[in-house]
Design an enzyme around this catalytic site. Sequence first.
Site, PDB file in Angstrom:
ATOM      1  N   LYS A 161       0.894  -1.294  -0.228  1.00 28.25           N
ATOM      2  CA  LYS A 161       0.100  -0.099  -0.168  1.00 28.25           C
ATOM      3  C   LYS A 161       0.750   1.463  -0.033  1.00 28.25           C
ATOM      4  O   LYS A 161       1.896   1.075   0.448  1.00 28.25           O
ATOM      5  CB  LYS A 161      -1.057  -0.069   1.143  1.00 28.25           C
ATOM      6  CG  LYS A 161      -0.402  -0.242   2.589  1.00 28.25           C
ATOM      7  CD  LYS A 161       0.696   0.651   3.167  1.00 28.25           C
ATOM      8  CE  LYS A 161       0.667   2.116   3.387  1.00 28.25           C
ATOM      9  NZ  LYS A 161       1.813   2.513   3.846  1.00 28.25           N
ATOM     10  N   TYR A 249      -4.177   4.662   6.600  1.00 27.02           N
ATOM     11  CA  TYR A 249      -4.862   3.886   7.611  1.00 27.02           C
ATOM     12  C   TYR A 249      -6.105   4.273   8.263  1.00 27.02           C
ATOM     13  O   TYR A 249      -7.202   3.599   8.459  1.00 27.02           O
ATOM     14  CB  TYR A 249      -3.736   3.354   8.676  1.00 27.02           C
ATOM     15  CG  TYR A 249      -2.584   2.668   8.134  1.00 27.02           C
ATOM     16  CD1 TYR A 249      -2.996   1.261   8.012  1.00 27.02           C
ATOM     17  CD2 TYR A 249      -1.488   3.233   7.663  1.00 27.02           C
ATOM     18  CE1 TYR A 249      -1.935   0.509   7.778  1.00 27.02           C
ATOM     19  CE2 TYR A 249      -0.314   2.366   7.362  1.00 27.02           C
ATOM     20  CZ  TYR A 249      -0.595   1.073   7.278  1.00 27.02           C
ATOM     21  OH  TYR A 249       0.322   0.174   6.746  1.00 27.02           O
TER      22      TYR A 249
HETATM   23  P1  NDP Z   1      12.507   1.841   2.160  1.00 26.22           P
HETATM   24  O1  NDP Z   1      13.069   3.126   1.714  1.00 26.22           O
HETATM   25  O2  NDP Z   1      12.848   1.356   3.391  1.00 26.22           O
HETATM   26  O3  NDP Z   1      12.853   0.610   1.004  1.00 26.22           O
HETATM   27  C1  NDP Z   1      12.670   1.069  -0.245  1.00 26.22           C
HETATM   28  C2  NDP Z   1      13.682   0.103  -1.024  1.00 26.22           C
HETATM   29  O4  NDP Z   1      13.084   0.126  -2.295  1.00 26.22           O
HETATM   30  C3  NDP Z   1      14.875   0.371  -1.122  1.00 26.22           C
HETATM   31  O5  NDP Z   1      15.743  -0.053  -0.017  1.00 26.22           O
HETATM   32  C4  NDP Z   1      15.475  -0.139  -2.510  1.00 26.22           C
HETATM   33  O6  NDP Z   1      15.647  -1.458  -2.445  1.00 26.22           O
HETATM   34  C5  NDP Z   1      14.513   0.085  -3.388  1.00 26.22           C
HETATM   35  N1  NDP Z   1      14.471   1.224  -4.246  1.00 26.22           N
HETATM   36  C6  NDP Z   1      14.581   1.002  -5.618  1.00 26.22           C
HETATM   37  N2  NDP Z   1      14.270   2.211  -6.231  1.00 26.22           N
HETATM   38  C7  NDP Z   1      14.448   3.158  -5.283  1.00 26.22           C
HETATM   39  C8  NDP Z   1      14.467   4.629  -5.397  1.00 26.22           C
HETATM   40  N3  NDP Z   1      14.452   5.207  -6.578  1.00 26.22           N
HETATM   41  N4  NDP Z   1      14.390   5.233  -4.014  1.00 26.22           N
HETATM   42  C9  NDP Z   1      14.350   4.530  -2.937  1.00 26.22           C
HETATM   43  N5  NDP Z   1      14.266   3.189  -2.922  1.00 26.22           N
HETATM   44  C10 NDP Z   1      14.396   2.543  -3.873  1.00 26.22           C
HETATM   45  O7  NDP Z   1      11.076   1.756   2.087  1.00 26.22           O
HETATM   46  P2  NDP Z   1       9.797   1.048   3.068  1.00 26.22           P
HETATM   47  O8  NDP Z   1      10.227  -0.589   2.867  1.00 26.22           O
HETATM   48  O9  NDP Z   1       9.650   1.690   4.070  1.00 26.22           O
HETATM   49  O10 NDP Z   1       8.701   0.979   1.682  1.00 26.22           O
HETATM   50  C11 NDP Z   1       8.345   0.395   0.615  1.00 26.22           C
HETATM   51  C12 NDP Z   1       6.881   0.262   0.287  1.00 26.22           C
HETATM   52  O11 NDP Z   1       6.562  -0.492   1.325  1.00 26.22           O
HETATM   53  C13 NDP Z   1       6.335   1.540   0.181  1.00 26.22           C
HETATM   54  O12 NDP Z   1       5.084   1.271  -0.835  1.00 26.22           O
HETATM   55  C14 NDP Z   1       5.539   1.550   1.761  1.00 26.22           C
HETATM   56  O13 NDP Z   1       4.361   2.512   1.651  1.00 26.22           O
HETATM   57  C15 NDP Z   1       5.232   0.492   2.103  1.00 26.22           C
HETATM   58  N6  NDP Z   1       5.272  -0.015   3.444  1.00 26.22           N
HETATM   59  C16 NDP Z   1       3.971  -0.594   4.067  1.00 26.22           C
HETATM   60  C17 NDP Z   1       4.016  -0.603   5.346  1.00 26.22           C
HETATM   61  C18 NDP Z   1       2.845  -1.375   6.024  1.00 26.22           C
HETATM   62  O14 NDP Z   1       2.831  -1.491   6.994  1.00 26.22           O
HETATM   63  N7  NDP Z   1       2.051  -2.159   5.386  1.00 26.22           N
HETATM   64  C19 NDP Z   1       5.082  -0.192   6.495  1.00 26.22           C
HETATM   65  C20 NDP Z   1       6.253   0.459   5.551  1.00 26.22           C
HETATM   66  C21 NDP Z   1       6.272   0.570   4.156  1.00 26.22           C
HETATM   67  P3  NDP Z   1      17.198  -2.346  -3.100  1.00 26.22           P
HETATM   68  O15 NDP Z   1      18.234  -1.599  -2.372  1.00 26.22           O
HETATM   69  O16 NDP Z   1      17.077  -3.740  -2.739  1.00 26.22           O
HETATM   70  O17 NDP Z   1      16.886  -1.802  -4.226  1.00 26.22           O
END
Ligand code: NDP
Length: 400
Positions: A161, A249
């Site tokens: 989401k 939420y």
């Molecule tokens: P993070 O910033 O922690 O991680 C995002 C990851 O995406 C990065 O580590 C990287 O992985 C990859 N990535 C690829 N392209 C980009 C870019 N241009 N900029 C930044 N990161 C990039 O984000 P979150 O894990 O917090 O969030 C990811 C998704 O999950 C979002 O859609 C968020 O809304 C959702 N989410 C949902 C939650 C829930 O409770 N349901 C809680 C937290 C987030 P790599 O280095 O492996 O390529």
Amino acid sequence: MMHFIQSRRHFMVMTGAGLAAAPWVAGCATAEGAALPAKAIGRPWPDWGELPDSPPPAPKEGSVGVAVVALGGYAIGKVMPALAASDRCHLAAVVSGNPDKAAKVAAAYGLPEDAIYSYDNFDQIAGDDRIEAVYIVLPTGLHAEWTEKAFAAGKHVMCEKPMALSSEECERMIAASEAAGKKLMIGYRCHFEPFNLRAMELMRDGAIGPIRMIDTAHQYMMGPTNVSENWRVVRALAGGGPLEDYGLYSLQAALYLTGEMPVSLKAATKKPANDPRFEQIFSTLTAELTFPSGAVTQLATSYNAPDSKNMIHVEGETGTLHMSPATSYDGQKMTLTRNGVSEDLVPGDPNVQFARMCDHFGQAVREGTTILTPGEMGLRDVRLMEAIYRSAAEGREIRL
Ligand code: NDP
């Protein structure tokens, strides 16, 4: 006839049918000179998320192999442990732009080297039978593109989401799912979390009488940051900001607790000047939603709130239901008050929500069962957020 009315209402609430797309959010998906590129890139080790000490046991027979796309905080902290705990899904591959991080994660989960993919060779998952589904945990602005790629590779998709940043993107994702004949589910974990499930049940059963008011807030103080280091403040990746990320939420809760779609809403946004966190996104959003029954929801969400809140307070004609924290990963608290008597309810362990959500997805993939949180629900919510932003931009009430 009653059945018809209920199913029609259910359909409207599930899909948001009747909501018009707002041009404002489509503009939101356009990079405004974002220092951080909107394309997929690898990132360093996330701030949180521990790896297991030893690989999980072998998957159960019939379990669905899932490739996790993007190894960020939520993927490492919650999604991968959930897949490890699920009976119906398991981690089969990782996709990352950071090879070192990917190798470390794959080793911890006992994946072979050839189960590590990058954004550049992602398309090759099409020929990998170990992967039946893809879990998209990328920044939101990248969800649509990578969901479409996953369907093109012939895989089912679980997408985090919010589903995407515009209704147009959501519609494309649903069309791609239909064209591929594969499932699309949105990671709305609260639909699998015991406290929120009990709250839905209580409201359906009229435990506090007809709902008059819902007061709900999801807010915190974001630390110092800027567009070159944090995708959550980049419009092309995060849309308007706190609403998509956290306020969603509150929005979801208003819908699943009333069981209705709003008939009108009015909203306002704030964006402090000269704050690098809010160069491209809003700091705060408030909205008032009115439902056909007359129930009203007051919603607040912010990245700039001194007082952290994760709260849902429902006032009915004969009582109240208070949840705080309401939608967190764990630690939920819920108090039901009727006729002046309060009782704290503990319907289960919130931690089960992640694995249960994966089980639900795995079952839908394997047995073709109906998904409780499908792409249509993600689209419905994005349409509502578009209406909320349109109301704020135009400074008027929007009738839906
Ligand atoms: P993070 O910033 O922690 O991680 C995002 C990851 O995406 C990065 O580590 C990287 O992985 C990859 N990535 C690829 N392209 C980009 C870019 N241009 N900029 C930044 N990161 C990039 O984000 P979150 O894990 O917090 O969030 C990811 C998704 O999950 C979002 O859609 C968020 O809304 C959702 N989410 C949902 C939650 C829930 O409770 N349901 C809680 C937290 C987030 P790599 O280095 O492996 O390529």
